[in-house]
Design an enzyme around this catalytic site. Structure first.
Site, PDB file in Angstrom:
ATOM      1  CE  LYS A   1     -14.567 -37.642 -66.985  1.00 52.56           C
ATOM      2  NZ  LYS A   1     -13.585 -38.237 -66.112  1.00 52.56           N
TER       3      LYS A   1
ATOM      4  CB  VAL B   1      -4.897 -31.793 -73.352  1.00 47.06           C
ATOM      5  CG1 VAL B   1      -4.693 -33.074 -74.153  1.00 47.06           C
ATOM      6  CG2 VAL B   1      -5.567 -30.727 -74.219  1.00 47.06           C
ATOM      7  CB  ALA B   2      -3.887 -36.074 -71.291  1.00 47.96           C
ATOM      8  CB  ALA B   3      -6.879 -32.966 -67.400  1.00 52.65           C
TER       9      ALA B   3
ATOM     10  N   GLY C   1     -11.385 -33.971 -74.497  1.00 51.40           N
ATOM     11  CA  GLY C   1     -11.425 -34.485 -75.872  1.00 51.40           C
ATOM     12  C   GLY C   1     -12.800 -35.066 -76.180  1.00 51.40           C
TER      13      GLY C   1
ATOM     14  CG  ASP D   1     -14.929 -40.171 -70.055  1.00 53.81           C
ATOM     15  OD1 ASP D   1     -15.570 -40.944 -69.308  1.00 53.81           O
ATOM     16  OD2 ASP D   1     -13.824 -39.700 -69.754  1.00 53.81           O
TER      17      ASP D   1
END
Ligand SMILES: C[C@@](CO)(OP(=O)(O)O)[C@H](O)COP(=O)(O)OP(=O)(O)OC[C@H]1O[C@@H](n2ccc(N)nc2=O)[C@H](O)[C@@H]1O
Ligand SMILES: Nc1ncnc2c1ncn2[C@@H]1O[C@H](COP(=O)(O)OP(=O)(O)O)[C@@H](O)[C@H]1O
Length: 308
Positions: free
Chosen positions: A11, A102-104, A109, A143
């Site tokens: 998203k 990742v962790a963006a 996740g 999320d």
């Protein structure tokens, strides 16, 4: 053995406003969330046996990601076992092919956790609605409910594409889990992520609520999306978390400036808590040119589009 494969889309946040800090440390937000085509593939298999318990096994193509109870896909399976696994015996095997960085700030996740809820709903014939799964998913992360509603729309094989809460775009309120489906955006996109991961908790904690200068007008943005009024959409592409991440991480600021130069300062924003910067592109050609230019700078650069 039965198997379900889910397209676990990411998203972007077209807008993100933070209203206040809550007593539990979380924040009350108001944001427009839009699903994008960039996705992970999550395959879930159910092997029934007579061992008297349910086991979980996770694999991914990113060796640095945990495969145990720290993985959101594992957590989602565990939650389903707690609620609906009592009389079952077998193994849940989850294979995740990741593409979403990742962790963006792209909910990669969360999309994996959401996919496991959808898959087990099918594999165990539970008949849960999108609302039922969103309620469960909010335990896993803020999320996750949006990922569940988006996947219901984007994966018709799951049988929930006509559920009242299935949608590609939504206004999210509360802590991000109260969702209202809205008409979304049809656009090509480029996304580019500087090579750092950003902690969502750090960004929310670092936010100076009394120093926010500019906020999006959500009602105006929702109306503009329905009318396809790109000028007003662009005017409301504001993310109040951006200032903290850009100031704290100079290479995110550098990336944002670079993308803004490419797009004449138009329709460029950080997604979520960052560090991914995205730009809306007028057409394929513009997206391709920007992709090629930015790819040479950030390895994790993608050319994709919104889903609709
Ligand atoms: C900022 C946003 C915007 O969509 O996305 P990302 O940048 O993470 O993609 C979300 O609000 C993030 O959602 P998510 O990443 O699922 O967050 P969670 O796991 O629920 O929470 C991580 C941490 O963020 C903080 N948090 C999260 C949500 C919220 N409304 N207020 C908060 O203060 C809390 O400190 C929490 O411990
Ligand atoms: N299946 C998964 N895919 C990606 N990250 C995961 C997963 N499970 C747990 N994580 C952890 O969740 C954190 C945030 O992941 P992600 O959802 O990619 O970020 P964001 O919330 O910024 O969009 C990372 O630190 C990562 O280690």
């Amino acid at each position: 053995m039965q198997r379900i494969q889910v397209k676990a889309c990411g998203k972007i946040n077209l807008s993100l406003d933070v209203k206040k800090r809550l007593e539990n440390g979380y924040h009350q937000v108001e944001m427009v969330m839009q699903q994008i085509l960039l996705h992970d593939d999550v395959a879930v298999r159910w092997f029934e046996n007579q061992n008297g318990r349910v086991e979980i096994e996770v694999s991914t193509n990113r060796p640095y990601l945990p495969r145990d109870s720290r993985n959101l896909a594992y957590k989602a399976a565990h939650l389903m076992i707690r609620q609906y696994g009592e009389a079952r015996s077998g193994k849940i095997r989850i294979d995740i092919k990741k593409r979403i960085p990742v962790a963006a700030g792209l909910a990669g996740g969360s999309s994996n956790g959401a996919a496991v809820l959808h898959a087990l709903n099918q594999l165990w014939s539970l008949g849960l609605t999108v609302k039922d799964m969103c309620e469960m998913g909010s335990e896993l992360g803020s999320d996750v409910p949006f990922s569940i509603m988006g996947q219901a729309k984007e994966n018709p094989d799951l049988g929930l594409a006509n559920d009242p809460l299935a949608a590609h775009c939504a206004v999210a309120r509360g802590t991000g889990t109260d969702l209202e489906p809205i008409i979304g955006l049809k656009s090509h996109l480029v996304l580019t992520k500087p090579s750092i991961g950003v902690s969502t908790a750090e960004v929310y904690q670092g936010l100076a609520l009394d120093k926010i200068e500019e906020r999006p007008n959500t009602a105006e943005l929702v109306a503009a999306l329905a009318e396809k009024n790109y000028k007003i959409i662009q005017k409301n592409m504001i993310n109040v978390l951006e200032n903290f991440t850009l100031t704290r991480y100079p290479n995110v600021m550098y990336t944002k400036n670079k993308v803004e130069r490419l797009f004449n300062e138009e329709a460029v924003l950080m997604s979520g808590s960052g560090p991914t910067i995205f730009a809306l592109c007028r057409n394929r050609g513009e997206a391709q040119r920007a992709y090629e230019e930015l790819k040479a700078y950030n390895k994790e650069t993608f050319w994709t589009r919104t889903t609709y």
